[in-house]
Structures are given as structure tokens and as C-alpha cells.
Design a protein around this motif. Structure first.
Motif, mmCIF file in Angstrom:
data_model
loop_
_atom_site.group_PDB
_atom_site.id
_atom_site.type_symbol
_atom_site.label_atom_id
_atom_site.label_comp_id
_atom_site.label_asym_id
_atom_site.label_seq_id
_atom_site.Cartn_x
_atom_site.Cartn_y
_atom_site.Cartn_z
ATOM 1 N N TYR A 118 55.654 35.271 32.829
ATOM 2 C CA TYR A 118 56.477 36.308 32.485
ATOM 3 C C TYR A 118 55.715 37.391 31.880
ATOM 4 N N LYS A 125 53.731 38.900 34.793
ATOM 5 C CA LYS A 125 54.507 39.908 35.523
ATOM 6 C C LYS A 125 54.573 41.042 34.673
ATOM 7 N N GLU A 126 54.797 41.077 33.479
ATOM 8 C CA GLU A 126 55.141 42.180 32.502
ATOM 9 C C GLU A 126 53.717 42.870 32.786
ATOM 10 N N LEU A 127 52.597 42.457 32.874
ATOM 11 C CA LEU A 127 51.318 43.008 33.071
ATOM 12 C C LEU A 127 50.985 43.537 34.687
ATOM 13 N N GLU A 128 51.981 43.305 35.542
ATOM 14 C CA GLU A 128 51.807 43.249 36.914
ATOM 15 C C GLU A 128 50.572 42.827 37.484
ATOM 16 N N ALA A 129 50.219 41.480 36.964
ATOM 17 C CA ALA A 129 48.819 41.045 37.449
ATOM 18 C C ALA A 129 49.154 40.024 38.696
ATOM 19 N N ASP A 130 48.084 40.215 39.533
ATOM 20 C CA ASP A 130 48.038 39.386 40.662
ATOM 21 C C ASP A 130 47.516 37.849 40.344
ATOM 22 N N GLU A 133 40.864 45.142 36.430
ATOM 23 C CA GLU A 133 41.280 45.414 37.964
ATOM 24 C C GLU A 133 39.712 45.382 38.638
ATOM 25 N N LYS A 186 43.104 44.389 42.662
ATOM 26 C CA LYS A 186 43.634 43.312 42.404
ATOM 27 C C LYS A 186 43.768 43.124 40.586
ATOM 28 N N ARG A 187 44.759 43.006 40.053
ATOM 29 C CA ARG A 187 45.081 42.937 38.520
ATOM 30 C C ARG A 187 44.739 41.438 37.977
ATOM 31 N N CYS A 208 52.283 35.708 42.347
ATOM 32 C CA CYS A 208 51.218 35.742 41.117
ATOM 33 C C CYS A 208 50.537 34.437 41.158
ATOM 34 N N GLU A 247 56.108 33.361 42.756
ATOM 35 C CA GLU A 247 56.363 34.840 43.074
ATOM 36 C C GLU A 247 55.317 35.766 43.464
#
Length: 159
Positions: free
Chosen positions: A96, A99-104, A71, A75-76, A122, A120
Motif C-alpha cells: 500500500y 501504491k501510494e507512491l505510484e511505484a512500479d 525514477e 519506472k518508479r 507492482c 496488482e
């Protein structure tokens, strides 16, 4: 924050190091595998701290992880080599996981082909290869990411 992103160096670092020395100095290096030792060599030559993940061309005893989540400025950032996500056929599994890791942003290598794609919200980005390029353009590349309130990505060609 200015970050050098490189992957798939395969033991050939001189032209990359020379090119990076000729531009504004990055604050950090992300090496996305396939010759993790190169990440250390580049780091030492440029006097910049690295974050390194291992690729399919690296030995598991290297001590590096296959994935990292970092981070910076809220921002991830997801780092991986990409070989475990089928990135040659499509980017769905990588997306996916990000997205699972909530990464930007998800950074990957493996294909040696530079790409930036947004899905989406990312960003999926491959810096290409500074030593063994593939793909239509066949140009040696690395990337620079600038993170402030937004993430800006730029590929840079090596002569």
C-alpha cells in the motif's frame, strides 16, 4: 540500466564484491540498509554509485533516509529496509505504501529472505542477504534488476 540490489550485509562484503566483479558490471547500487557503511564500501570497491537507505540496524545519525523513491527510464522504484512495514508477517503495508507512491517496484530487506512477488502490477522484491541468509533455502543472495521498457529481476546466489 542494470542495478545491483543488496541488503542486510552486516559488515560482510568480500564474497559479494568478488561475485559482482565476476558478472556483468551494474550501473548503480541500491543498498537497502543494515550497515549503510557497507553500501559505501561496496560502491568504492566496484566503482559504482550507490543509493542507500537505512535499516533498523543503522544509527539515525548516519545521514541516510528510511525511504527513497527513484525514477529510472520512466519506472518508479521505492527503496526501504522494510522494518517499518511489518514485512515479517505480510507485505500488505509495504504494497500500500508502494501504491501510494505510484511505484512500479518496491525493494525491501530486513527478513534476509529473497522474494519476488507481483501485486496488482507492482513488483515487491527482497534481495535476501549476502552474509546472513534466512528462510528455507538458507542461501546467500543479492539481486540484479534490469530496467528498460520492462523491469526484470533476478536473484543471484553466492557460493
Amino acid at each position: 540500466m542494470r542495478i545491483l540490489v543488496v541488503s542486510d550485509t552486516h559488515g560482510k562484503n568480500k564474497k559479494l564484491i568478488d561475485k559482482v566483479k565476476a558478472i556483468k558490471k551494474p550501473d548503480l547500487i541500491f543498498h537497502l540498509g543494515d550497515y549503510v557503511g557497507d553500501g559505501l564500501t561496496i560502491s568504492k570497491a566496484l566503482e559504482i554509485s550507490p543509493i542507500i537507505v537505512m535499516g533498523n540496524g543503522d544509527h539515525p545519525s548516519s545521514g541516510f533516509k528510511e525511504e527513497e523513491i527513484i525514477e529510472i527510464k520512466g519506472k518508479r522504484i521505492f527503496l526501504t529496509h522494510g522494518h517499518r512495514f511489518g514485512v515479517y508477517s505480510n507485505l500488505n503495508r509495504l504494497f500500500y505504501r508502494a501504491k501510494e507512491l505510484e511505484a512500479d517496484i518496491a525493494l525491501f530487506g530486513h527478513t534476509h529472505i529473497p522474494i519476488v512477488k507481483e501485486m496488482e502490477g507492482c513488483i515487491l522484491m527482497n534481495p535476501g542477504s549476502p552474509s546472513s541468509p534466512r528462510g528455507f533455502s538458507h542461501k546467500k543472495t543479492f539481486a540484479i534488476i534490469e530496467i528498460d521498457k520492462e523491469i526484470k529481476v533476478k536473484h543471484i546466489e553466492i557460493d
